[in-house]
Design a protein around this motif. Structure first.
Motif, mmCIF file in Angstrom:
data_model
loop_
_atom_site.group_PDB
_atom_site.id
_atom_site.type_symbol
_atom_site.label_atom_id
_atom_site.label_comp_id
_atom_site.label_asym_id
_atom_site.label_seq_id
_atom_site.Cartn_x
_atom_site.Cartn_y
_atom_site.Cartn_z
ATOM 1 N N GLY A 41 -1.385 -0.696 9.977
ATOM 2 C CA GLY A 41 0.078 -0.166 8.968
ATOM 3 C C GLY A 41 -0.635 1.298 8.480
ATOM 4 N N PHE A 42 -1.986 1.358 8.398
ATOM 5 C CA PHE A 42 -1.655 2.988 8.325
ATOM 6 C C PHE A 42 -0.791 4.159 8.554
ATOM 7 C CE2 PHE A 42 -5.696 3.169 10.020
ATOM 8 C CZ PHE A 42 -5.511 4.560 10.771
ATOM 9 N N CYS A 88 -2.546 -4.908 8.115
ATOM 10 C CA CYS A 88 -3.339 -3.610 7.496
ATOM 11 C C CYS A 88 -4.733 -3.463 8.013
ATOM 12 C CB CYS A 88 -3.308 -3.891 6.372
ATOM 13 S SG CYS A 88 -4.010 -2.851 5.127
ATOM 14 N N VAL A 89 -5.283 -2.565 8.065
ATOM 15 C CA VAL A 89 -6.675 -2.562 8.528
ATOM 16 C C VAL A 89 -7.216 -3.281 7.994
ATOM 17 C CG1 VAL A 89 -7.261 -0.461 6.964
ATOM 18 C CG2 VAL A 89 -8.129 -0.706 9.409
ATOM 19 N N ASN A 114 1.012 -1.339 0.376
ATOM 20 C CA ASN A 114 0.226 -0.180 0.036
ATOM 21 C C ASN A 114 0.740 1.369 0.160
ATOM 22 O OD1 ASN A 114 -2.765 -1.218 -0.018
ATOM 23 N ND2 ASN A 114 -2.953 -1.241 2.405
HETATM 24 MO MO LIG Z 1 -2.665 -0.576 5.834
#
Ligand SMILES: [Mo]
Ligand SMILES: Nc1nc2c(c(=O)[nH]1)N[C@H]1C(S)=C(S)[C@@H](COP(=O)(O)O)O[C@H]1N2
Length: 309
Positions: free
Chosen positions: A222-223, A124-125, A67
């Motif tokens: 992760g963001f 990750c979301v 991403n």
């Molecule tokens: Mo993510």
């Protein structure tokens, strides 16, 4: 099948400055470090117990399933396009509540530190996850160089803004207000698990993973782990963060991995551990704080984590 020989240089000899100074040399020079070559003990390193499993995700997947929306929203876009990004020289602006503000050369910021290998789960979301052998420097060591003032309560980070090399930043269709921004509370930033990553698998960070350096906060979605950082600002007020600005109901500031707080559109109770296929989805339960509760839960004592998601 190619059998990799052991690395010519152990990863601890890769100094962070050398990563900045001679990225090209290192990019091709070093073989991958196998599991056996990874340094042994740090808090939270528990091997091979179902969801706590720290079997490394293959390098090929870590560097091709990404991403990095500056290069497009497809998982393959970063690998396809991020090589167009110039990462040397790299400058970082340090500002806000610090004793030593200024614009620094990337390598100057990390001069003298050694990169540590940290094997972390990345969740990750979107409910997939991997295990990544990062090379990094504790963020605290870097921040201390700027002498944060007593009134500093948060740290804000910004990614590079360069539409000429980051194709989606110039796209008319992108809904993100560039540059990508993120932030941490200062105590989260100073936590020993929080690192600035400069490499993975014993090599400098590939562009698609956030070269030349990116944040890694393993207990958060992760963001939060913002890539290709050019600005670090110490603040008294809580900084904005890109995904919260975009969808405040869906993405919070804290973004601690929490299997009991679902995303409005999907469950966060489990995750697909990559490699994951249709026939072998490899679905495992998600752990509170992504498995790092023992080390970090204390940062949130007394907080309602449903409200502060
Ligand atoms: Mo993510
Ligand atoms: N600048 C920037 N940083 C970013 C992103 C992004 O789109 N832009 N994506 C985030 C998300 S959602 C995740 S899951 C991780 C992915 O890191 P990886 O591609 O190295 O696995 O990066 C984070 N950092």
């Amino acid at each position: 099948m190619l059998i990799r020989k052991p690395p010519d240089i152990p990863s601890y000899e890769i100094t962070p400055e050398s990563v900045f100074l001679s990225r090209r040399r290192f990019t091709s020079g070093i073989a991958a470090v196998g599991v056996g070559g990874l340094s042994g003990s740090w808090p939270g390193m528990v091997r091979a117990r179902a969801t706590n499993d720290l079997t490394l995700t293959p390098e090929e997947i870590i560097t091709s399933y990404n991403n990095y929306y500056e290069f497009g929203t497809g998982k393959g876009d970063p690998k396809e396009y991020a090589h167009e990004l110039t990462t040397a020289p790299w400058q970082v602006k340090v500002s806000g509540a610090v004793g030593k503000p200024g614009t620094y050369a990337g390598e100057a910021l990390i001069k003298g530190f050694s990169a540590e290998e940290r094997v972390y789960r990345l969740r990750c979301v979107e409910a997939w996850s991997m295990v990544v052998p990062w090379l990094g420097i504790p963020l605290r060591a870097i921040l201390d160089r700027f002498e944060p003032l007593g009134k500093a309560k948060y740290v804000e980070f910004k990614t590079l803004l360069r539409p000429s090399e980051m194709r989606a930043q110039g796209s008319f269709f992108s809904s993100i207000d560039w540059p990508y921004v993120e932030g941490l509370r200062l105590d989260e930033a100073n936590h020993p698990l929080t690192i600035m990553a400069v490499g993975l698998y014993g090599k400098p960070l590939p562009n698609q993973n956030g070269a030349p350096w990116r944040l890694v906060v393993p207990w958060k979605y992760g963001f939060k782990s913002i890539k290709s950082i050019v600005s670090i600002r110490l603040t008294e007020r809580k900084p904005k963060n890109t995904w919260n600005l975009l969808q405040p109901r869906e993405y919070g500031f804290y973004a601690n991995v929490n299997p009991s707080v679902d995303h409005p559109r999907w469950s966060q109770a489990s995750e697909r551990r990559l490699p994951s296929t249709l026939f072998h989805p490899n679905r495992i339960p998600t752990l509170p704080f992504n498995g790092y509760a023992e080390q970090v839960a204390g940062l949130y004592a007394g907080m309602d984590l449903r409200r502060h998601f």
